[in-house]
Design an enzyme around this catalytic site. Structure first.
Site, PDB file in Angstrom:
ATOM      1  N   ASP A 160      92.592  17.891  63.137  1.00 24.46           N
ATOM      2  CA  ASP A 160      91.988  19.070  63.760  1.00 24.46           C
ATOM      3  C   ASP A 160      92.661  19.389  65.095  1.00 24.46           C
ATOM      4  O   ASP A 160      93.197  18.504  65.761  1.00 24.46           O
ATOM      5  CB  ASP A 160      90.502  18.834  64.036  1.00 24.46           C
ATOM      6  N   HIS A 179      92.833  13.920  65.077  1.00 26.40           N
ATOM      7  CA  HIS A 179      93.186  15.113  65.850  1.00 26.40           C
ATOM      8  C   HIS A 179      94.671  15.093  66.204  1.00 26.40           C
ATOM      9  O   HIS A 179      95.239  14.024  66.447  1.00 26.40           O
ATOM     10  CB  HIS A 179      92.341  15.200  67.126  1.00 26.40           C
TER      11      HIS A 179
END
Length: 279
Positions: free
Chosen positions: A83, A238
Site C-alpha cells: 500500500d 507498505h
C-alpha cells in the site's frame, strides 16, 4: 377512526417504499460515463455475496470472514500486497520480485511525480496487479461522506487507467474496510462499491510496518509467523518512501517462505476476497 386511517396510509406508504428500495429504485443515481460503464462490467459480487454480507464476529471486528479459494488445495499461497506507493522503495521491491520471478499486488496512491508514474507503469508492465488505494489518502476527507469516498476513488481509478491503459477492478480501503474513521458509513460505502462491481481486499497477515515501532526483524517475524498454518495469506505491507526496513525484511521473507514450500501469486478478480467482518 382518524388514527386508524392515518395508520393504514402510513403502512401502505412504508410497504411501497420497501418494494421500490428492494428493486433498486432508490439506488444512487449515476450519470453513465466511461467510468460507470467500466465498473458495471464486473459481476463478481453476485458470487461472493456471502463474503461481504456474512454475520459479524462479535469478538473482533477485524477477523477475516473467509479464507481464500486455495484453502481446499494443498498449495500454500502467499499474496504480497503493498500500500501507499509508488516511491523509491517500489523500485527496490520490484527488483526483488523480479529476482525471484514473483508477482504481487500494489494498491497505489496518486502522485504528480513523473518518477512515480514511471514506477507504476513498470509495475503494471511487469505483470503485477495494480489496485486503487486513494487519491489523497486523507482519512478525514475520504470518509467524511460516501460521496467523498466515491470522488476520491474515481480520481485514483482514472489516474491508474491513464498511466497503465487498463481499468483497475480491485481496491483496498485506506485503513482497511472497517476503521475508526469510516465506521458510521462503512456499510453504505461497501454496498455502493460492491453494487458498482469492484472487489476489495483486506488482509489476514499484517507486517505492522505502519506502526510506530517496527524494524526489519519485527516485520520479518510478523509475516513469516503470520503465514504459518494458513493455506492462503494476504499480507499487508507498505512501499511508501520511508519503508526501508520493509524492503530489507522482504529480502529475507521471500526466500524463507519459498524454502518452506509457499508459492507467491498476485490478487485478481478470480481470487475470493478476504474482508473484515462487518458489524
Amino acid at each position: 377512526m382518524k388514527f386508524r386511517k392515518t395508520s393504514i396510509w402510513f403502512y401502505l406508504a412504508a410497504a411501497v417504499a420497501c418494494i421500490y428500495s428492494c428493486t433498486g429504485f432508490f439506488k444512487t443515481d449515476n450519470k453513465l460515463s466511461e467510468y460507470d460503464n467500466s465498473i458495471q462490467q464486473i459481476k463478481y459480487q453476485l458470487s461472493y455475496n456471502d463474503v461481504y454480507f456474512s454475520s459479524p464476529n462479535k469478538e473482533n471486528t477485524i477477523e477475516s470472514t473467509t479464507e481464500l479459494d486455495n484453502d481446499k488445495n494443498d498449495k500454500k499461497v502467499v499474496y504480497l500486497t503493498f500500500d501507499d506507493g509508488p516511491s523509491a522503495r517500489t523500485a527496490e521491491i520490484l527488483d526483488i520480485l523480479d529476482e525471484y520471478n514473483i508477482k504481487a499486488t500494489f494498491f497505489i496512491v496518486c502522485s504528480d511525480k513523473e518518477s512515480n508514474k514511471e514506477l507504476l507503469k513498470r509495475a503494471h508492465d511487469s505483470g503485477h496487479t495494480i489496485g486503487v488505494h486513494s487519491a489523497c489518502h486523507e482519512y478525514k476527507t475520504i470518509y467524511k461522506s460516501v460521496d467523498n469516498f466515491l470522488s476520491d476513488f474515481e480520481v485514483c481509478f482514472n489516474y491508474i487507467k491513464d498511466i497503465t491503459g487498463e481499468s483497475p477492478s480491485l481496491f483496498r480501503f485506506p485503513g482497511g474496510s472497517i476503521n475508526n474513521f469510516n465506521k458510521k458509513i462503512a456499510h453504505e460505502i461497501i454496498d455502493e462499491m460492491t453494487r458498482r462491481g469492484f472487489k476489495y481486499f483486506d488482509w489476514n497477515v499484517c507486517s505492522d510496518d505502519a506502526t510506530r515501532s517496527y524494524n526489519e526483524e519485527s516485520i520479518y517475524n510478523k509475516v513469516v509467523n503470520g503465514c504459518k498454518g494458513r493455506s492462503s495469506s494476504v499480507v499487508l505491507m507498505h512501499d511508501s518512501a520511508t519503508k526501508k526496513e520493509t524492503v530489507a525484511a522482504l529480502k529475507r521473507i521471500i526466500p524463507d517462505l519459498l524454502e518452506q514450500g509457499y508459492v507467491f501469486e498476485k490478487l485478481d478478480e478470480n481470487v475470493k476476497p478476504i474482508v473484515f467482518n462487518i458489524k
